[in-house]
Design a protein around this motif. Structure first.
Motif, PDB file in Angstrom:
ATOM      1  N   PRO A  74       0.742  -1.243   0.097  1.00 31.09           N
ATOM      2  CA  PRO A  74      -0.008  -0.002   0.010  1.00 31.09           C
ATOM      3  C   PRO A  74       0.907   1.283   0.052  1.00 31.09           C
ATOM      4  O   PRO A  74       1.938   1.274   0.851  1.00 31.09           O
ATOM      5  N   LYS A  75       0.408   2.304  -0.700  1.00 28.49           N
ATOM      6  CA  LYS A  75       1.291   3.486  -0.894  1.00 28.49           C
ATOM      7  C   LYS A  75       0.863   4.207   0.447  1.00 28.49           C
ATOM      8  O   LYS A  75      -0.282   4.387   0.979  1.00 28.49           O
ATOM      9  N   ARG A  76       1.769   5.292   0.711  1.00 25.79           N
ATOM     10  CA  ARG A  76       1.664   5.986   2.052  1.00 25.79           C
ATOM     11  C   ARG A  76       0.665   7.122   1.852  1.00 25.79           C
ATOM     12  O   ARG A  76       0.420   7.393   0.619  1.00 25.79           O
ATOM     13  N   PRO A  77      -0.037   7.576   2.694  1.00 29.03           N
ATOM     14  CA  PRO A  77      -1.221   8.628   2.616  1.00 29.03           C
ATOM     15  C   PRO A  77      -0.528  10.016   2.383  1.00 29.03           C
ATOM     16  O   PRO A  77       0.628  10.032   2.737  1.00 29.03           O
ATOM     17  N   ALA A  78      -1.408  10.939   1.841  1.00 28.53           N
ATOM     18  CA  ALA A  78      -1.063  12.180   1.645  1.00 28.53           C
ATOM     19  C   ALA A  78      -1.114  12.913   3.011  1.00 28.53           C
ATOM     20  O   ALA A  78      -1.932  12.580   3.820  1.00 28.53           O
ATOM     21  N   SER A  79      -0.242  13.855   3.015  1.00 27.55           N
ATOM     22  CA  SER A  79      -0.133  14.731   3.928  1.00 27.55           C
ATOM     23  C   SER A  79      -1.278  15.661   4.135  1.00 27.55           C
ATOM     24  O   SER A  79      -2.057  15.779   3.167  1.00 27.55           O
ATOM     25  N   ALA A  80      -1.454  16.724   5.217  1.00 29.31           N
ATOM     26  CA  ALA A  80      -2.543  17.402   5.081  1.00 29.31           C
ATOM     27  C   ALA A  80      -2.340  18.654   4.056  1.00 29.31           C
ATOM     28  O   ALA A  80      -3.410  18.991   3.266  1.00 29.31           O
ATOM     29  N   PHE A  81      -1.299  18.964   3.878  1.00 23.96           N
ATOM     30  CA  PHE A  81      -0.879  19.802   2.722  1.00 23.96           C
ATOM     31  C   PHE A  81      -1.303  19.369   1.471  1.00 23.96           C
ATOM     32  O   PHE A  81      -1.999  20.176   0.571  1.00 23.96           O
ATOM     33  N   PHE A  82      -1.127  18.056   1.070  1.00 25.37           N
ATOM     34  CA  PHE A  82      -1.469  17.570  -0.190  1.00 25.37           C
ATOM     35  C   PHE A  82      -2.849  17.303  -0.317  1.00 25.37           C
ATOM     36  O   PHE A  82      -3.369  17.577  -1.287  1.00 25.37           O
ATOM     37  N   VAL A  83      -3.686  17.073   0.922  1.00 26.37           N
ATOM     38  CA  VAL A  83      -4.918  17.037   0.772  1.00 26.37           C
ATOM     39  C   VAL A  83      -5.534  18.539   0.418  1.00 26.37           C
ATOM     40  O   VAL A  83      -6.373  18.526  -0.276  1.00 26.37           O
ATOM     41  N   PHE A  84      -4.951  19.418   1.059  1.00 29.34           N
ATOM     42  CA  PHE A  84      -5.520  20.683   0.682  1.00 29.34           C
ATOM     43  C   PHE A  84      -5.144  21.127  -0.796  1.00 29.34           C
ATOM     44  O   PHE A  84      -5.945  21.581  -1.637  1.00 29.34           O
ATOM     45  N   MET A  85      -3.903  20.534  -1.320  1.00 30.85           N
ATOM     46  CA  MET A  85      -3.518  20.887  -2.561  1.00 30.85           C
ATOM     47  C   MET A  85      -4.570  20.438  -3.685  1.00 30.85           C
ATOM     48  O   MET A  85      -4.943  20.761  -4.626  1.00 30.85           O
ATOM     49  N   TYR A 135      -8.682  19.613   6.571  1.00 28.22           N
ATOM     50  CA  TYR A 135      -7.515  18.995   5.597  1.00 28.22           C
ATOM     51  C   TYR A 135      -6.606  17.772   6.730  1.00 28.22           C
ATOM     52  O   TYR A 135      -6.425  16.726   6.253  1.00 28.22           O
ATOM     53  N   VAL A 136      -6.407  18.408   8.096  1.00 30.09           N
ATOM     54  CA  VAL A 136      -5.600  17.507   8.794  1.00 30.09           C
ATOM     55  C   VAL A 136      -6.544  16.573   9.210  1.00 30.09           C
ATOM     56  O   VAL A 136      -5.991  15.213   9.493  1.00 30.09           O
ATOM     57  N   ALA A 137      -7.643  16.598   9.600  1.00 30.31           N
ATOM     58  CA  ALA A 137      -8.631  15.483   9.850  1.00 30.31           C
ATOM     59  C   ALA A 137      -8.556  14.379   8.716  1.00 30.31           C
ATOM     60  O   ALA A 137      -8.665  13.139   8.901  1.00 30.31           O
ATOM     61  N   LYS A 138      -8.675  14.920   7.449  1.00 30.15           N
ATOM     62  CA  LYS A 138      -8.937  13.982   6.306  1.00 30.15           C
ATOM     63  C   LYS A 138      -7.621  13.303   6.096  1.00 30.15           C
ATOM     64  O   LYS A 138      -7.504  12.064   5.753  1.00 30.15           O
ATOM     65  N   ALA A 139      -6.326  13.840   6.550  1.00 25.65           N
ATOM     66  CA  ALA A 139      -5.233  13.388   6.461  1.00 25.65           C
ATOM     67  C   ALA A 139      -5.055  12.429   7.496  1.00 25.65           C
ATOM     68  O   ALA A 139      -4.522  11.278   7.414  1.00 25.65           O
TER      69      ALA A 139
END
Length: 156
Positions: free
Chosen positions: A44-55, A94-98
């Motif tokens: 499995p691939k690592r999840p996106a950080s909060a910044f990338f969720v925002f992007m 975004y932090v919550a989604k991450a």
């Protein structure tokens, strides 16, 4: 010519001034590079950080406002500036989604590692059995050869 040197004299190197070249130090053999393990496509691939969720959201909004922009770097810089200007409260969704993605990733990674370790255990058991059987057969062959040679030596 008063005190002048001829061209032939000036071209000769003065042995006292010559820099002696030392033999190049023997280069140490570079250690062989370890072959990288092939990446498992099932991991499995690592999840996106909060910044990338925002992007992800920001890119959509930016493209709507600037449809003619083709530069990725401009979008990235604008997104970075916007992220820096956001307050902690604005970053919270975004932090919550991450965090949610990270927890899902950890679950899938544990399942993947468990599956992988079970597969390795089965392979190791098979390898051990085959190595034992090979060594036993090999030992028997050596015993037979030694006993046959002794008998021939006695006959002579």
């Amino acid at each position: 010519m008063k005190g002048g040197k001829s061209r032939s004299e000036s071209k000769k190197p003065d042995s006292r001034l010559a820099v002696k070249k030392k033999a190049a130090p023997a280069k140490k053999a570079a250690p062989a590079k370890k072959a990288k393990e092939a990446k498992d496509p099932n991991k499995p691939k690592r999840p996106a950080s909060a910044f990338f969720v925002f992007m992800e959201d920001f890119r959509k909004q930016y493209k709507e406002k600037h449809p003619n922009n083709k530069s990725v770097s401009v979008v990235g810089k604008a997104g970075g500036d916007k992220w820096k200007s956001l307050s902690a409260a604005e970053k919270a969704p975004y932090v919550a989604k991450a965090e949610k993605r990270k927890s899902e990733y950890e679950k899938t990674l544990q399942a993947y590692n468990k599956k992988l370790s079970e597969g390795k255990d089965a392979e190791e058991d098979e390898d051990e059995e085959s190595d034992k059987s090979k060594s036993e057969v090999h030992d028997d062959e050596e015993d037979d050869d030694d006993s046959g040679e002794d008998e021939e030596d006695d006959d002579e």
